[in-house]
Design a protein around this motif. Structure first.
Motif, PDB file in Angstrom:
ATOM      1  N   VAL A  37      35.616   0.053  22.323  1.00 56.78           N
ATOM      2  CA  VAL A  37      35.082  -1.196  22.773  1.00 56.78           C
ATOM      3  C   VAL A  37      35.050  -1.056  21.171  1.00 56.78           C
ATOM      4  N   ASN A  38      34.831  -1.938  20.490  1.00 52.48           N
ATOM      5  CA  ASN A  38      35.206  -2.680  18.909  1.00 52.48           C
ATOM      6  C   ASN A  38      33.686  -3.616  18.921  1.00 52.48           C
ATOM      7  N   TYR A  39      33.265  -3.666  17.787  1.00 56.54           N
ATOM      8  CA  TYR A  39      32.386  -4.495  17.210  1.00 56.54           C
ATOM      9  C   TYR A  39      33.502  -5.851  16.729  1.00 56.54           C
ATOM     10  N   PRO A  40      32.442  -7.118  17.470  1.00 59.40           N
ATOM     11  CA  PRO A  40      32.344  -8.522  16.948  1.00 59.40           C
ATOM     12  C   PRO A  40      33.425  -8.347  16.057  1.00 59.40           C
ATOM     13  N   SER A  41      34.203  -9.065  15.341  1.00 60.53           N
ATOM     14  CA  SER A  41      34.655  -9.658  14.380  1.00 60.53           C
ATOM     15  C   SER A  41      33.682  -9.960  12.643  1.00 60.53           C
ATOM     16  N   TYR A  42      32.873 -10.675  13.638  1.00 59.32           N
ATOM     17  CA  TYR A  42      31.829 -10.797  12.730  1.00 59.32           C
ATOM     18  C   TYR A  42      30.942 -10.208  11.656  1.00 59.32           C
ATOM     19  N   ALA A  43      31.151  -8.854  12.527  1.00 64.11           N
ATOM     20  CA  ALA A  43      30.487  -7.182  12.489  1.00 64.11           C
ATOM     21  C   ALA A  43      31.059  -7.138  10.735  1.00 64.11           C
ATOM     22  N   SER A  44      31.996  -7.730  10.504  1.00 62.86           N
ATOM     23  CA  SER A  44      33.498  -6.968   9.677  1.00 62.86           C
ATOM     24  C   SER A  44      32.537  -7.469   8.330  1.00 62.86           C
ATOM     25  N   LEU A  45      31.950  -8.969   8.353  1.00 64.46           N
ATOM     26  CA  LEU A  45      31.942  -9.622   6.817  1.00 64.46           C
ATOM     27  C   LEU A  45      32.078  -9.612   6.162  1.00 64.46           C
ATOM     28  N   PRO A  46      32.425  -9.463   4.658  1.00 64.36           N
ATOM     29  CA  PRO A  46      31.463  -8.470   3.390  1.00 64.36           C
ATOM     30  C   PRO A  46      30.563  -8.931   3.034  1.00 64.36           C
ATOM     31  N   TYR A  47      29.075  -8.269   2.559  1.00 60.91           N
ATOM     32  CA  TYR A  47      28.226  -8.760   2.163  1.00 60.91           C
ATOM     33  C   TYR A  47      28.255  -9.908   0.735  1.00 60.91           C
ATOM     34  N   LEU A  48      27.221 -10.628   0.492  1.00 61.42           N
ATOM     35  CA  LEU A  48      26.980 -12.297  -0.230  1.00 61.42           C
ATOM     36  C   LEU A  48      26.599 -11.782  -1.116  1.00 61.42           C
ATOM     37  N   SER A  49      27.000 -11.790  -2.335  1.00 57.73           N
ATOM     38  CA  SER A  49      25.735 -11.332  -3.608  1.00 57.73           C
ATOM     39  C   SER A  49      24.957 -12.861  -3.471  1.00 57.73           C
ATOM     40  N   PRO A  50      23.429 -12.454  -3.247  1.00 56.53           N
ATOM     41  CA  PRO A  50      22.152 -13.346  -3.603  1.00 56.53           C
ATOM     42  C   PRO A  50      22.735 -13.583  -4.700  1.00 56.53           C
ATOM     43  N   ASP A  51      22.527 -13.076  -5.698  1.00 54.61           N
ATOM     44  CA  ASP A  51      22.540 -14.154  -7.208  1.00 54.61           C
ATOM     45  C   ASP A  51      23.291 -14.495  -7.630  1.00 54.61           C
ATOM     46  N   LYS A  52      24.808 -15.329  -6.954  1.00 59.84           N
ATOM     47  CA  LYS A  52      25.428 -16.241  -6.812  1.00 59.84           C
ATOM     48  C   LYS A  52      25.372 -17.497  -6.186  1.00 59.84           C
ATOM     49  N   ALA A  53      25.806 -18.393  -6.925  1.00 66.52           N
ATOM     50  CA  ALA A  53      25.822 -19.391  -6.513  1.00 66.52           C
ATOM     51  C   ALA A  53      26.252 -20.326  -5.327  1.00 66.52           C
ATOM     52  N   LEU A  54      26.603 -20.551  -4.256  1.00 62.43           N
ATOM     53  CA  LEU A  54      27.545 -21.143  -3.622  1.00 62.43           C
ATOM     54  C   LEU A  54      27.062 -22.424  -3.517  1.00 62.43           C
ATOM     55  N   LYS A  55      28.139 -22.992  -4.480  1.00 67.19           N
ATOM     56  CA  LYS A  55      27.357 -24.719  -3.714  1.00 67.19           C
ATOM     57  C   LYS A  55      28.662 -25.321  -3.824  1.00 67.19           C
ATOM     58  N   GLU A  56      28.706 -26.929  -3.628  1.00 67.27           N
ATOM     59  CA  GLU A  56      30.052 -28.397  -2.867  1.00 67.27           C
ATOM     60  C   GLU A  56      30.722 -28.038  -3.905  1.00 67.27           C
ATOM     61  N   GLY A  57      32.000 -27.845  -3.750  1.00 66.61           N
ATOM     62  CA  GLY A  57      32.998 -27.632  -4.734  1.00 66.61           C
ATOM     63  C   GLY A  57      33.243 -26.337  -5.210  1.00 66.61           C
ATOM     64  N   SER A  58      32.700 -24.506  -5.026  1.00 66.28           N
ATOM     65  CA  SER A  58      33.092 -23.813  -4.972  1.00 66.28           C
ATOM     66  C   SER A  58      34.405 -23.556  -3.604  1.00 66.28           C
ATOM     67  N   LEU A  59      34.685 -22.564  -3.960  1.00 68.47           N
ATOM     68  CA  LEU A  59      36.273 -22.390  -3.517  1.00 68.47           C
ATOM     69  C   LEU A  59      36.314 -20.420  -3.762  1.00 68.47           C
ATOM     70  N   SER A  60      36.358 -20.056  -3.095  1.00 72.20           N
ATOM     71  CA  SER A  60      36.348 -18.350  -3.146  1.00 72.20           C
ATOM     72  C   SER A  60      36.386 -17.943  -1.923  1.00 72.20           C
ATOM     73  N   ASP A  61      36.344 -16.129  -1.975  1.00 70.54           N
ATOM     74  CA  ASP A  61      36.730 -15.986  -0.792  1.00 70.54           C
ATOM     75  C   ASP A  61      35.227 -15.421  -0.389  1.00 70.54           C
ATOM     76  N   GLN A  62      33.850 -16.018  -1.229  1.00 71.16           N
ATOM     77  CA  GLN A  62      32.669 -15.339  -0.835  1.00 71.16           C
ATOM     78  C   GLN A  62      32.149 -16.772  -0.066  1.00 71.16           C
ATOM     79  N   VAL A  63      32.804 -18.314   0.003  1.00 73.78           N
ATOM     80  CA  VAL A  63      32.200 -18.901   0.670  1.00 73.78           C
ATOM     81  C   VAL A  63      32.924 -19.154   1.855  1.00 73.78           C
ATOM     82  N   LYS A  64      34.242 -18.477   1.532  1.00 69.90           N
ATOM     83  CA  LYS A  64      34.861 -17.959   3.171  1.00 69.90           C
ATOM     84  C   LYS A  64      34.378 -17.306   4.926  1.00 69.90           C
ATOM     85  N   ALA A  65      33.340 -16.513   3.827  1.00 70.86           N
ATOM     86  CA  ALA A  65      33.321 -15.559   4.577  1.00 70.86           C
ATOM     87  C   ALA A  65      31.572 -16.036   5.061  1.00 70.86           C
TER      88      ALA A  65
END
Length: 503
Positions: free
Chosen positions: A398-426
């Motif tokens: 039995v596998n973990y759900p796919s969202y269990a493998s999402l990468p860490y988000l850096s709290p120091d980096k601001a993601l806001k409207e207009g940002s485009l990155s893999d971090q935004v996708k996660a």
């Protein structure tokens, strides 16, 4: 009695020991004496005195400042090591640290074994190691090992800063506060990662072979070494998680079983996911609770192929249906338990393939406070299977759900409207997993993403900015962690199996 072995009645009545000679020389038995005339004897003494004086004068005149005792090394193969040390001592252009050279030599011997589980710890590292098996220590709370020149996470400790930050099994820690760990021993890496409660450490992590590193800033905390957690789930099925095997784990488990039995336990799920192992005698005692007395628990095999079979002890036995949960972070003693219960007690395993560590180590404290840990044997399952570097496959994958493998988000980096990155996708996938609609998870932080973040901030009583940073990022990752724990398809499957076996 033969005259050659008689004790001289005028001497001490203890037998004489054999005289020691150089290798290859004849050793003459005690009790034989050279007889000579008095004049000849006196002349020989004078010659010996003059010869000795000459040697001493020569040594003081032409030798170094200290007179060194010359002796044949106990192990002649170490002569090369002595020669190298002498060359460094007399020729290196700077003053040398003798302790550093000796530690390096021992460390080099251990490294030459090519075994990631054998290790040499200097005095400072050994102190850290001893603290880690005490009641608590301060750090981030992750079990690591050296593998192929890298520092690899075996598993984060339950409820530790590492687990909460998103550190996962098989993550490769590349740097600590900017310092590379490549080629470093696990013990040396621990010295860099650990630190006082409240201090922070920045890790760069490689996950799944990706070229791009994940940066994590983690605040260290007190890591209690509590190893057993018990809860009663529905249908009177107990869920007992064992996070490691220490001196007190068996007693902790007995207390947990008492508590669960007091609540009417009808079935039991033993959970050793993310459990990196521990003390062998602890797991042997625990396995005896589930395996019939006299049945095999584990086999140990030395380098000569000699096997020792450990069997289950008599005493208390768990009599309700049981399943065991395993995953890629279940290693060593966890795998001993899983193998014993499956092969000797017909218990089903649920989850994912285990880590695959089939060797046993012993640690020896050296006189200067350093510590030597070496692999002394293989361990085999009751049926004789060696799972090293292969792991144990569960009966029900039995596998973990796919969202269990999402990468860490850096709290120091601001993601806001207009940002485009893999971090935004996660982040978009995280929001969707915890019940918010950020629109299409395409990596573009658009108006829909902003609205979803604003709603999340309102629900969690955070400052509403629509920007994902700092406390908002931490709160989102914690919400996801709790959801993973709540949904837990592996636990649900294990409970389902137990339920069918309850009479």
């Amino acid at each position: 009695m033969d005259d050659k072995t008689k004790v001289d009645p005028e001497q001490n009545n203890e037998p004489q020991k054999e005289q020691q000679g150089e290798p290859g020389q004849e050793i003459k038995p005690a009790g034989k004496y050279i007889r000579m005339k008095p004049f000849a004897f006196i002349m020989m003494i004078i010659v010996l005195i003059l010869a000795t004086s000459g040697v001493t004068i020569f040594a003081l005149t032409f030798g170094e400042e200290k007179v060194v005792e010359v002796r044949t090394p106990t192990h002649s193969e170490f002569q090369k090591l002595f020669n190298a040390y002498d060359e460094i001592s007399k020729g290196y252009y700077k003053d040398i640290d003798t302790n550093a050279l000796v530690n390096g030599a021992v460390d080099g011997m251990i490294s030459a074994l090519g075994d990631p589980y054998s290790d040499y710890m200097n005095k400072e590292e050994a102190t850290q190691f001893n603290e880690s098996i005490s009641s608590s220590f301060q750090g981030i709370g992750a079990e690591i090992q050296e593998k192929d020149g890298h520092i690899v996470v075996v598993s984060p400790i339950k409820n530790s800063p590492a687990e909460k930050a998103g550190v996962k099994t098989n993550d490769i820690i590349k740097t600590v506060d900017g310092k590379s760990l490549d080629g470093m021993t696990a013990s040396a890496a621990v010295l860099l990662i650990r630190g006082e409660k409240g201090s922070s450490v920045t890790l760069e992590i490689q996950r799944g072979g990706a070229d791009k590193l994940i940066t994590m800033k983690i605040t260290r905390d007190e890591i209690p070494v509590e190893t057993v957690y018990a809860t009663m789930e529905k249908d009177k099925i107990a869920h007992i998680q064992i996070t490691s095997f220490s001196d007190n784990t068996y007693k902790e488990l007995l207390s947990a079983l008492d508590e669960m039995e007091g609540k009417g336990m009808k079935g039991l799920v033993i959970d050793v996911r993310q459990n990196p192992g521990g003390l062998v005698n602890s797991v042997e005692d625990i396995a005896s609770l589930f395996v019939k007395t006299g049945e095999p628990i584990v086999q140990f095999e030395d380098r000569n192929g000699k096997k020792e079979v450990v069997t289950a002890k008599s005493g208390r036995k768990v009599k309700v249906p049981v399943t065991v949960l395993i995953d890629g972070g279940s290693a060593s003693a966890s795998e001993i338990l899983a193998g014993a219960l499956r092969e000797s007690a017909n218990v089903k395993l649920v989850g994912e393939k285990s880590f695959g560590k089939g060797t046993m180590q012993t640690a020896a404290n050296l006189p200067d406070g350093s510590n030597l840990k070496i692999t002394i044997a293989k361990w085999l399952t009751p049926d004789g299977n060696w799972i090293h570097e292969k792991g144990i496959q569960p009966d029900y994958k039995v596998n973990y759900p796919s969202y269990a493998s999402l990468p860490y988000l850096s709290p120091d980096k601001a993601l806001k409207e207009g940002s485009l990155s893999d971090q935004v996708k996660a982040a978009e996938k995280m929001l969707k997993a915890v019940g918010y609609n950020p629109g299409k998870a395409d990596g573009l932080y658009d108006a829909s993403t902003t609205v979803a973040v604003e709603q999340f901030q309102k629900d969690h009583k955070l400052k509403v900015t629509g920007v994902l940073k700092g406390d908002t990022t931490y709160a989102l990752m914690e919400e996801l962690r709790l959801k993973i724990k709540k949904d837990d398809p592996q636990l649900k499957k294990a409970m389902e199996i137990v339920k069918t076996e309850i009479k």
